[in-house]
Design a protein around this motif. Structure first.
Motif, PDB file in Angstrom:
ATOM      1  N   ASP A   1       3.947   7.124 -12.594  1.00  8.57           N
ATOM      2  CA  ASP A   1       5.148   6.252 -12.692  1.00  8.57           C
ATOM      3  C   ASP A   1       4.367   4.793 -13.224  1.00  8.57           C
ATOM      4  OD1 ASP A   1       6.726   7.275 -10.248  1.00  8.57           O
ATOM      5  OD2 ASP A   1       5.185   5.944  -9.155  1.00  8.57           O
TER       6      ASP A   1
ATOM      7  N   ALA B   1       6.310   8.143 -19.495  1.00 10.67           N
ATOM      8  CA  ALA B   1       6.220   6.369 -18.505  1.00 10.67           C
ATOM      9  C   ALA B   1       6.137   4.830 -19.008  1.00 10.67           C
ATOM     10  CB  ALA B   1       4.850   6.650 -18.001  1.00 10.67           C
TER      11      ALA B   1
ATOM     12  N   LYS C   1      11.149   5.917 -11.040  1.00  8.51           N
ATOM     13  CA  LYS C   1      10.668   5.580 -12.633  1.00  8.51           C
ATOM     14  C   LYS C   1      12.064   5.538 -12.368  1.00  8.51           C
ATOM     15  CE  LYS C   1       8.671  10.370 -12.503  1.00  8.51           C
ATOM     16  NZ  LYS C   1       7.817  10.448 -10.699  1.00  8.51           N
TER      17      LYS C   1
END
Length: 304
Positions: A165, A208, A289
């Motif tokens: 994340d 990410a 996300k």
């Protein structure tokens, strides 16, 4: 005859094995909360019927029911097993497929150099789904220490690279070096796919970074810009969320904000999607996300 495979409930109650003709509804009429009944089809029902059918229901067999069982199936009285016995049976029978999948993961490591097989419809995707299950079992404390050690020996990541994340949780300099190596290998391109099998960690990190650009800081953004980093992926996800998100991103680029209702009206499909998405976020139904994607466009939530 041989009892064969059955799936026992995780309970300390005893298990009673019953012939298959005793249906679940019949057994449940004699229900006792302390007993777990497993109904099975014996091997000798017919030569062609080799597939055993197993069902489970709470209850116990009456004397009359067992008499009927002996008459029609010539079977033995119920066999009672404690949960520890059934657990050991399950463990022995699950060892073979687990070892087989571990061997397939080892072959994947031999081919790609990492143990982070991606999800998908291919054979590698099957290995990836199995790895996902192993990660979940470990997080729940249900994967034995022996199996944990066996998977760690192959180099499995207990957090899948695509599930990272925060890109700052990963060694930044090492990932930038991997990014440069990718560019040199791909004629100057930095369009690293999310599921990049030769370096799964790089693929997950790049995804990410794209999601969390606003949290990177000016110096890191400038470093990536100097490399020619592709802030938008050329591969577009086809999920309903991402389709609406891309539409919202276009709106944001045109108007400088994400208040769709003020321009298109509250009844517009995109405005209603924004409202529904905010509601889902406030109820904790969106992944980190997706929350990161939305925050990049200025979408705020109740807890922000």
């Amino acid at each position: 005859g041989e009892i064969g495979d059955f799936r026992a409930a995780r309970t300390m109650a005893p298990l009673v094995l019953l012939p298959a003709f005793m249906t679940l509804s019949t057994v449940s009429t004699h229900a006792l909360p302390a007993t777990r009944c497993v109904v099975f089809t014996p091997h000798y029902v017919s030569e062609n019927e080799r597939t055993r059918r197993w069902h489970a229901a709470d209850g116990k067999a009456s004397t009359q029911m067992m008499a009927r069982a002996k008459m029609l199936h010539r079977c033995v009285p119920p066999i009672c097993l404690c949960s520890s016995t059934s657990t050991s049976i399950r463990e022995r029978e699950s060892a073979a497929p687990w070892d087989e999948m571990r061997m397939r993961l080892a072959a994947y490591v031999e081919r790609w150099g990492n143990a982070d097989a991606p999800l998908g419809p291919s054979a590698d995707g099957e290995v990836g789904r199995w790895c996902k299950v192993q990660r979940r079992l470990k997080s729940e404390g249900r994967l034995s220490a022996e199996r944990v050690a066996s998977l760690e020996a192959l180099g499995i990541s207990w957090v899948a690279p695509v599930d990272v994340d925060d890109p700052l949780d990963v060694d930044w300099d090492r990932m930038v070096a991997s990014l440069v190596a990718y560019r040199d290998l791909h004629d100057g391109s930095l369009a690293v796919p999310k599921k990049y099998q030769p370096d799964a960690a790089l693929g997950g990190w790049v995804a990410a970074v794209r999601r969390c650009k606003s949290t990177l800081g000016d110096s890191r953004i400038a470093e990536l810009d100097r490399l020619g980093f592709a802030w938008e992926s050329s591969r577009q996800c086809g999920s309903a969320f991402m389709k609406s998100y891309r539409e919202l991103r276009c709106f944001h680029e045109e108007h400088g904000h994400s208040d769709v209702g003020s321009i298109l009206g509250s009844s517009h499909e995109l405005a209603r999607w924004c409202d529904a998405t905010r509601g889902a976020a406030q109820r904790g139904l969106l992944s980190p996300k997706r929350l990161a994607y939305l925050r990049e466009l200025g979408i705020t939530f109740g807890g922000d």
